[in-house]
Design a protein around this motif. Structure first.
Motif, PDB file in Angstrom:
ATOM      1  N   SER A 152     -40.367 -10.241  17.381  1.00  0.00           N
ATOM      2  CA  SER A 152     -40.262 -11.673  17.933  1.00  0.00           C
ATOM      3  C   SER A 152     -39.151 -12.259  17.441  1.00  0.00           C
ATOM      4  N   SER A 153     -38.743 -13.229  18.200  1.00  0.00           N
ATOM      5  CA  SER A 153     -37.558 -14.272  17.865  1.00  0.00           C
ATOM      6  C   SER A 153     -37.866 -15.598  18.034  1.00  0.00           C
ATOM      7  N   LEU A 154     -37.181 -16.246  17.191  1.00  0.00           N
ATOM      8  CA  LEU A 154     -37.239 -17.871  17.470  1.00  0.00           C
ATOM      9  C   LEU A 154     -35.986 -18.312  17.368  1.00  0.00           C
ATOM     10  N   GLY A 155     -35.705 -19.139  18.243  1.00  0.00           N
ATOM     11  CA  GLY A 155     -34.291 -19.717  18.278  1.00  0.00           C
ATOM     12  C   GLY A 155     -34.081 -21.019  17.476  1.00  0.00           C
ATOM     13  N   GLU A 174     -34.401 -22.243  21.433  1.00  0.00           N
ATOM     14  CA  GLU A 174     -34.040 -23.122  20.449  1.00  0.00           C
ATOM     15  C   GLU A 174     -34.934 -24.404  20.533  1.00  0.00           C
ATOM     16  N   ARG A 175     -35.056 -25.091  19.530  1.00  0.00           N
ATOM     17  CA  ARG A 175     -35.761 -26.541  19.592  1.00  0.00           C
ATOM     18  C   ARG A 175     -37.164 -26.373  20.210  1.00  0.00           C
ATOM     19  N   ALA A 176     -38.010 -25.392  20.121  1.00  0.00           N
ATOM     20  CA  ALA A 176     -39.048 -25.401  20.492  1.00  0.00           C
ATOM     21  C   ALA A 176     -40.168 -26.008  19.482  1.00  0.00           C
ATOM     22  N   ILE A 177     -41.157 -26.213  20.028  1.00  0.00           N
ATOM     23  CA  ILE A 177     -42.248 -26.921  19.111  1.00  0.00           C
ATOM     24  C   ILE A 177     -43.709 -26.309  19.562  1.00  0.00           C
ATOM     25  N   LEU A 178     -44.211 -25.696  18.701  1.00  0.00           N
ATOM     26  CA  LEU A 178     -45.464 -24.899  19.048  1.00  0.00           C
ATOM     27  C   LEU A 178     -46.506 -25.637  17.957  1.00  0.00           C
TER      28      LEU A 178
END
Length: 346
Positions: A152-155, A174-178
């Motif tokens: 998996s990957s996170l920007g 990018e700049r996601a908030i979970l």
């Protein structure tokens, strides 16, 4: 409740940043953001809803963000602009203590596979797990107890709060908030029935989430059965939302709490689904659709606009009478058709 004092700025600097017209002392500094009724002399406040206009004359704030139409009632310095709520949104980020830079590094109790790719200034907090082949971009923050599955990957700039689970083969922009408790990439609800029992269908797709997406606490986005579940850029998803396998949601759409979307439905761009809305499977919702709360959508929507279903709350005795009449609608419609036909023939 006031914000924690983590940021200080002059009114002149804020006016320039927000593109507002300042009436007052530009050198006056503020270090907090608060409501009109709670604000003190070191705080800035805002008026974005006319329902709170009654609190404006008595505010103790250093200054207030407001629309020019309301300046007559403002007893303190003011920053005038056409969209004070949008300006408030920007200010809220300036005063957010969680937005302050945090120390990078991997907590000793975290488990990170040897082949994981870590960008610059990544922070991985206690008890987090990052499995083989994962890729974390610059400035990513992984909260305590969160899990990032294999490949998996996170920007860059994305943040996971505590106890978020990202399954294998998930791509997050990018700049996601979970937020805490959300699950990205679990199996979709896929089963085949042989007449006696259910047989699981392996979910072979993934989830692709665009940039600047926010997912609320305890929400689920299932992986695709074959292709991927797709969430477009700038989509905002509230808490306790269920998005089934192979759903597609267009950019800039927003889903309020407890929305449920069944498999393979496509939601367009700039759509808004109110709390408790349900979408049946294999539907297409065009761009620019708003569905009001607690509505059930069972057919595709091809024209933009506002859609509703269900009935509003009423006294129980009246609801019971109307519920009986609902069952009579088909018979009433047939009788009306016969009467109209007879009238035309007479």
């Amino acid at each position: 409740m006031k914000t924690t004092k983590t940021f200080s700025c002059s009114l002149g600097e804020l006016a320039t940043r927000l593109g507002a017209t300042l009436v007052g002392d530009g050198e006056r500094r503020v270090s907090g953001l608060a409501t009109l009724s709670d604000a003190g002399p070191d705080d800035i406040s805002f008026l974005a809803n006319k329902a709170y206009l009654k609190y404006l004359p008595a505010t103790r704030a250093a200054a207030v963000l407001l629309h020019p139409a309301h300046v007559a009632d403002c007893p303190v310095a003011r920053l005038e602009l056409d969209n004070p709520y949008l300006a408030y949104a920007e200010l809220s980020r300036l005063f957010d203590p969680m937005a302050m830079p945090q120390e990078a590094g991997v907590h000793p109790s975290a488990m990170v596979a040897e082949d994981v790719s870590l960008g610059a200034n990544v922070r991985i907090e206690a008890q987090a797990v990052v499995e083989r082949g994962a890729v974390l971009g610059d400035d990513v923050v992984i909260g305590p107890g969160s899990v990032i599955g294999a490949d998996s990957s996170l920007g860059a700039g994305s943040r996971l709060y505590a106890n978020v689970t990202v399954y294998h083969g998930v791509t997050i922009g990018e700049r996601a908030i979970l937020h805490s408790g959300c699950v990205i990439g679990a199996d979709g609800f896929g089963f085949a029935h042989d007449g006696a029992r259910w047989h699981k269908i392996a979910q072979l797709g993934g989830v692709i989430i665009g940039d600047e997406v926010e997912v609320g606490s305890c929400s689920s986005i299932d992986r695709g059965a074959l292709g991927d579940t797709l969430i477009g850029d700038d989509v905002k998803i509230d808490s306790q939302v269920q998005i089934a396998h192979n759903v597609q949601i267009g950019a800039h759409s927003a889903l309020a709490g407890c929305v449920g979307i069944a498999g393979s439905t496509r939601v367009g761009r700039h759509c808004m689904l109110g709390g408790g809305v349900g979408l049946s499977g294999h539907l297409t919702i065009c761009d620019g659709v708003q569905v009001t709360g607690m509505s059930l959508v069972t057919n595709s929507i091809t024209e933009p606009g506002v859609y509703s279903s269900g009935t509003g709350a009423m006294q129980n005795a009246l609801w019971r009478k109307n519920a009986v009449r609902f069952k009579q609608l088909d018979d009433i419609a047939k009788r009306l058709s016969r009467l109209e036909r007879d009238a035309r023939q007479s």
